[in-house]
Design a protein around this motif. Sequence first.
Motif, PDB file in Angstrom:
ATOM      1  N   ALA A 684       0.850  -1.184   0.000  1.00 31.15           N
ATOM      2  CA  ALA A 684       0.000   0.000   0.000  1.00 31.15           C
ATOM      3  C   ALA A 684       0.886   1.234   0.000  1.00 31.15           C
ATOM      4  CB  ALA A 684      -0.912  -0.010   1.218  1.00 31.15           C
ATOM      5  N   VAL A 685       0.460   2.264  -0.720  1.00 34.06           N
ATOM      6  CA  VAL A 685       1.280   3.469  -0.838  1.00 34.06           C
ATOM      7  C   VAL A 685       1.335   4.166   0.520  1.00 34.06           C
ATOM      8  CG1 VAL A 685       1.583   5.652  -2.022  1.00 34.06           C
ATOM      9  CG2 VAL A 685       0.604   3.696  -3.247  1.00 34.06           C
ATOM     10  N   PRO A 686       2.537   4.388   1.069  1.00 32.54           N
ATOM     11  CA  PRO A 686       2.642   5.067   2.362  1.00 32.54           C
ATOM     12  C   PRO A 686       2.034   6.464   2.303  1.00 32.54           C
ATOM     13  CG  PRO A 686       4.724   4.060   1.749  1.00 32.54           C
ATOM     14  CD  PRO A 686       3.837   3.988   0.546  1.00 32.54           C
ATOM     15  N   PRO A 687       1.479   6.942   3.432  1.00 32.24           N
ATOM     16  CA  PRO A 687       0.744   8.207   3.411  1.00 32.24           C
ATOM     17  C   PRO A 687       1.619   9.448   3.560  1.00 32.24           C
ATOM     18  CG  PRO A 687       0.576   7.193   5.569  1.00 32.24           C
ATOM     19  CD  PRO A 687       1.350   6.225   4.713  1.00 32.24           C
ATOM     20  N   ASP A 688       2.859   9.430   3.024  1.00 28.97           N
ATOM     21  CA  ASP A 688       3.650  10.666   3.087  1.00 28.97           C
ATOM     22  C   ASP A 688       3.229  11.594   1.956  1.00 28.97           C
ATOM     23  OD1 ASP A 688       5.675  10.410   0.693  1.00 28.97           O
ATOM     24  OD2 ASP A 688       5.657   8.449   1.677  1.00 28.97           O
ATOM     25  N   ALA A 689       3.579  12.854   2.091  1.00 29.34           N
ATOM     26  CA  ALA A 689       3.067  13.879   1.171  1.00 29.34           C
ATOM     27  C   ALA A 689       3.472  13.612  -0.271  1.00 29.34           C
ATOM     28  CB  ALA A 689       3.553  15.258   1.611  1.00 29.34           C
ATOM     29  N   THR A 690       4.723  13.177  -0.470  1.00 29.41           N
ATOM     30  CA  THR A 690       5.210  12.972  -1.834  1.00 29.41           C
ATOM     31  C   THR A 690       4.440  11.854  -2.538  1.00 29.41           C
ATOM     32  OG1 THR A 690       7.425  13.761  -1.318  1.00 29.41           O
ATOM     33  CG2 THR A 690       7.206  12.289  -3.202  1.00 29.41           C
ATOM     34  N   ARG A 691       4.316  10.718  -1.879  1.00 21.21           N
ATOM     35  CA  ARG A 691       3.628   9.588  -2.499  1.00 21.21           C
ATOM     36  C   ARG A 691       2.138   9.869  -2.669  1.00 21.21           C
ATOM     37  NH1 ARG A 691       8.127   7.584  -0.053  1.00 21.21           N
ATOM     38  NH2 ARG A 691       9.094   5.727  -0.979  1.00 21.21           N
ATOM     39  N   PHE A 692       1.556  10.521  -1.695  1.00 22.33           N
ATOM     40  CA  PHE A 692       0.141  10.853  -1.792  1.00 22.33           C
ATOM     41  C   PHE A 692      -0.106  11.755  -3.002  1.00 22.33           C
ATOM     42  CE2 PHE A 692      -3.514  13.581  -0.850  1.00 22.33           C
ATOM     43  CZ  PHE A 692      -4.484  12.614  -0.615  1.00 22.33           C
ATOM     44  N   ALA A 693       0.781  12.743  -3.213  1.00 23.62           N
ATOM     45  CA  ALA A 693       0.636  13.637  -4.364  1.00 23.62           C
ATOM     46  C   ALA A 693       0.744  12.868  -5.669  1.00 23.62           C
ATOM     47  CB  ALA A 693       1.689  14.739  -4.309  1.00 23.62           C
ATOM     48  N   ALA A 694       1.629  11.856  -5.690  1.00 28.25           N
ATOM     49  CA  ALA A 694       1.782  11.062  -6.906  1.00 28.25           C
ATOM     50  C   ALA A 694       0.510  10.277  -7.209  1.00 28.25           C
ATOM     51  CB  ALA A 694       2.970  10.114  -6.759  1.00 28.25           C
ATOM     52  N   VAL A 695      -0.072   9.667  -6.188  1.00 29.06           N
ATOM     53  CA  VAL A 695      -1.306   8.912  -6.388  1.00 29.06           C
ATOM     54  C   VAL A 695      -2.422   9.823  -6.863  1.00 29.06           C
ATOM     55  CG1 VAL A 695      -3.089   7.557  -5.233  1.00 29.06           C
ATOM     56  CG2 VAL A 695      -0.679   7.133  -4.733  1.00 29.06           C
ATOM     57  N   GLU A 696      -2.529  11.010  -6.249  1.00 26.11           N
ATOM     58  CA  GLU A 696      -3.572  11.949  -6.653  1.00 26.11           C
ATOM     59  C   GLU A 696      -3.426  12.333  -8.114  1.00 26.11           C
ATOM     60  OE1 GLU A 696      -6.247  13.620  -4.654  1.00 26.11           O
ATOM     61  OE2 GLU A 696      -5.856  11.589  -3.914  1.00 26.11           O
ATOM     62  N   GLU A 697      -2.179  12.535  -8.552  1.00 22.94           N
ATOM     63  CA  GLU A 697      -1.970  12.923  -9.940  1.00 22.94           C
ATOM     64  C   GLU A 697      -2.312  11.789 -10.900  1.00 22.94           C
ATOM     65  OE1 GLU A 697       1.005  15.641 -12.559  1.00 22.94           O
ATOM     66  OE2 GLU A 697       1.027  15.590 -10.385  1.00 22.94           O
ATOM     67  N   VAL A 698      -1.989  10.558 -10.504  1.00 26.86           N
ATOM     68  CA  VAL A 698      -2.343   9.405 -11.324  1.00 26.86           C
ATOM     69  C   VAL A 698      -3.850   9.323 -11.513  1.00 26.86           C
ATOM     70  CG1 VAL A 698      -2.456   6.886 -11.320  1.00 26.86           C
ATOM     71  CG2 VAL A 698      -0.297   8.039 -10.827  1.00 26.86           C
ATOM     72  N   LEU A 699      -4.582   9.424 -10.418  1.00 27.58           N
ATOM     73  CA  LEU A 699      -6.027   9.245 -10.471  1.00 27.58           C
ATOM     74  C   LEU A 699      -6.748  10.424 -11.106  1.00 27.58           C
ATOM     75  CD1 LEU A 699      -6.647   7.555  -7.014  1.00 27.58           C
ATOM     76  CD2 LEU A 699      -6.447   6.487  -9.263  1.00 27.58           C
ATOM     77  N   ALA A 700      -6.048  11.546 -11.297  1.00 25.63           N
ATOM     78  CA  ALA A 700      -6.664  12.706 -11.930  1.00 25.63           C
ATOM     79  C   ALA A 700      -6.560  12.665 -13.446  1.00 25.63           C
ATOM     80  CB  ALA A 700      -6.018  13.995 -11.410  1.00 25.63           C
ATOM     81  N   LEU A 701      -5.792  11.720 -13.985  1.00 19.01           N
ATOM     82  CA  LEU A 701      -5.610  11.641 -15.431  1.00 19.01           C
ATOM     83  C   LEU A 701      -6.904  11.207 -16.120  1.00 19.01           C
ATOM     84  CD1 LEU A 701      -2.169   9.839 -15.401  1.00 19.01           C
ATOM     85  CD2 LEU A 701      -2.549  12.184 -16.179  1.00 19.01           C
ATOM     86  N   ASP A 702      -7.118  11.707 -17.333  1.00 20.53           N
ATOM     87  CA  ASP A 702      -8.301  11.313 -18.095  1.00 20.53           C
ATOM     88  C   ASP A 702      -8.372   9.804 -18.287  1.00 20.53           C
ATOM     89  OD1 ASP A 702      -9.227  13.859 -18.321  1.00 20.53           O
ATOM     90  OD2 ASP A 702      -8.461  14.204 -20.349  1.00 20.53           O
ATOM     91  N   ILE A 703      -7.214   9.194 -18.575  1.00 18.24           N
ATOM     92  CA  ILE A 703      -7.209   7.760 -18.838  1.00 18.24           C
ATOM     93  C   ILE A 703      -7.604   6.986 -17.591  1.00 18.24           C
ATOM     94  CG2 ILE A 703      -4.781   7.348 -18.262  1.00 18.24           C
ATOM     95  CD1 ILE A 703      -6.684   5.905 -21.286  1.00 18.24           C
ATOM     96  N   ALA A 704      -7.371   7.562 -16.394  1.00 19.29           N
ATOM     97  CA  ALA A 704      -7.770   6.897 -15.156  1.00 19.29           C
ATOM     98  C   ALA A 704      -9.282   6.778 -15.076  1.00 19.29           C
ATOM     99  CB  ALA A 704      -7.230   7.665 -13.955  1.00 19.29           C
ATOM    100  N   LYS A 705      -9.957   7.857 -15.472  1.00 19.27           N
ATOM    101  CA  LYS A 705     -11.425   7.834 -15.438  1.00 19.27           C
ATOM    102  C   LYS A 705     -11.974   6.848 -16.460  1.00 19.27           C
ATOM    103  CE  LYS A 705     -11.496  12.748 -14.107  1.00 19.27           C
ATOM    104  NZ  LYS A 705     -10.041  12.964 -14.258  1.00 19.27           N
TER     105      LYS A 705
END
Length: 791
Positions: A684-705
């Motif tokens: 599971a992705v650790p909840p530090d700021a850097t990794r959390f920001a990366a996950v958020e950016e991944v899930l915000a991509l059009d292809i993610a939707k």
Amino acid sequence: MAGLLVAGTGSAFGCLNRPIATNEPRTTSTIVERLTQSSVDKIDLLLAIDNSGSMADKQDILSTAIPDLVQGLVNPRCIHKSGTRPPETVSSPNEDCPTDFKREFEPVKDIHIGIISSSLGGHGSGACPEMTSASNVDMAHLLARTDENSHVNDIPTYLNKGFLAWDPDQKRDENGEPGRADPEDGEADIESDSNADLNDTSLVGQLRAMVKGTGQSGCGFEAQLESVYRFLVDPEPYERIEIQGDAAVPIGLDGTVIQQREAFLRPSSLLAIIMLSDENDCSIREEGRNYLVAETRNGFRLWRPRSECATDPGNKCCRSCSQNQDGCPVDEACTGSDGFPARLSAAEDPVNSRCWDQKRRFGFDFLYPIERYRRAFTEAQIPNRQGDLVPNPIFSDLVTDDEDSIIRDPGLVFFAGIVGVPWQDIARLNAAGEPDLLQGLNEDGEPVGGFKNATELGSPLLDNAFSSTWELILGDPAKYQAPKDPFMVESTAPRSGSNPITGDTIIQPDQTGWNTINGREYTIPQGSTGDLQYACIFDLPQSKSCEGNAQSCDCRELQGAPNDNPLCRPEAGSSQEAPGARTTTQIKAKAYPGLRELQLIRELGPQGIVGSVCPAQLERTNDADYGYRPAIGAIIDRLKTVLGGQCLPRTLTPDDQKQVSCLILEARNSQGQCGCDPATGRAAVPPDATRFAAVEEVLALDIAKVSGWDCVCEIQQLKEGAAEACRTNVNDNVEADGQPVHGWCYVDPSIKVGDPAIVADCPSTERRKIRFTGKGEAQQGSTLFITCSGE
């Protein structure tokens, strides 16, 4: 993370623009570049072939390159583990490589191959009627015909669907038993018929016949790009166009296009489009009054442009004299002697020459913008006829009742253009600074030959005299700036200047001389249907006579005008260097500047591939520079970076434990069953700021939707003994202390990190990789992201 990018199905991005220092991942100084881990198990390959006049000779050359294309994809070469011995080939994709050799990439055993032409009819005008030629209105329907004058396909295709299916394991039978030969299976023979399948055809033989059958009697208003868009992308391909009032209106839906698209295009495949054309794209907008640019009936001529267009096509007052003139000063030349908006003369508006430099010549651009096609190949949503955003078929699941529901990523869409550009402009240069398709130096100084890749095309050229090769061959279309290579300038009048790379000088029609790129300029007869000066020419393998009404011949006898065309044989006692009349025997073929196709290739960056439709030579058939072999080689080299694994163009800097500072995330649609199991090398992705920001950016991509990603895990970097086994065990099943190893490690023998055999299948300039082992490999249908931080 800054600049985080998306990769293809089962693929990832690497942070490799420069060496990266060792430190924990953070949001600053993040360098991101594409890295690919292969999990591609199918390819959909579309050949988009110009079928207008003068294309038969190019189609013949492409047909000779078909074995290279097919073998390169379905039966990859075997590479020696040391990288020091030459590659070898075996007879079948199901045959093992010799000892100590391994495939460049795993053979792809599920490939669709289809062909469309450039002919979409007259776009609402009276041009290109079907009654004149059956090829005028192919309408982006799949072609498998032996006769260009036929309305029906007569070459056997997979289940009569219009395309070929490569299926060496005989698994494609929709009605029979998978894995057992059946007449309805896909093709299992590469070049000669065998008992591998139950038909009497072969993939190469069928495809060659299909290429030649495309023909050259199609519409002269070539819609090369729009034909591809119509077949693959258009959410509402029209059935017909009606003129209502004075506007073209698309009507109905073309059920054939929709049906063929659904059968041909799989959602999880690698999609590759290869375009062959010797002319600039003329994709006329199919709406409003744009059809008038193709109108030829009753001597129709377009309106004059305002005077501002001659010097500044970007000026807000550069308009057609037929448009509203509000906000602009009175232009007396815009009013004709009859008091109506002035029209161009026949000499100013030859009907066969309406698709170039339109804003300057007409004050109006009648063509679809290149942005339409860039979006088509890269974005999950596109506008429909009403302008509403709808799902892009390229990034959709068109058939929902089968087992393939994975959505391809934009990183798995490639566009290659074999188009009008001198091969000398895009070839790598040798040590002497000369274009050399055999010994040209790549970006790392190795004599690999061939055409430049995307990075090389975008790099400064000739001791920084030019910002890139694109400045030479394309210029800046947005600013109406012409290419710096005068051979790539579209013009009816003779041009002047020299090629910046070779020094070849343009020869005027009345001068003595010859250059190796386009021979010489020629006199385009006044009152003709129009022509442009050539970007490049090449020798025809066989000369042809243009006596009488020979189709697509450039050396016809002209009434009252000299023929000084460099494509034609000089008269007896003369030479090609001499000015003056030529005979009616054609000995060379031509190509015009393919600027719009090149513009799209540039816009697509690493997903775009450029080759020249003018081959360097057609005599030495076994040489690497023969025909379109360099172009096919560039295409295979680019595709194998996706098919072949995680080879890296730049080095990373490991710490003293041989660890690199990178984060790898895996995103997928888990159907609500998300799990990041450490036993599979995930966490599971650790909840530090850097990794959390990366996950958020991944899930915000059009292809993610579009893909419905609901699960993001971190694939873990291996440590200690497991990492050492990953770096040194060359077997497919890596173990440490008798246990399987799941995760990833960095391998770079150039800095003594790992065994050279692990990267032997990488290109010579990319012999380093992120290696995934065991269950740490990307799951089918997942998409990987990698970001590495540095100073």
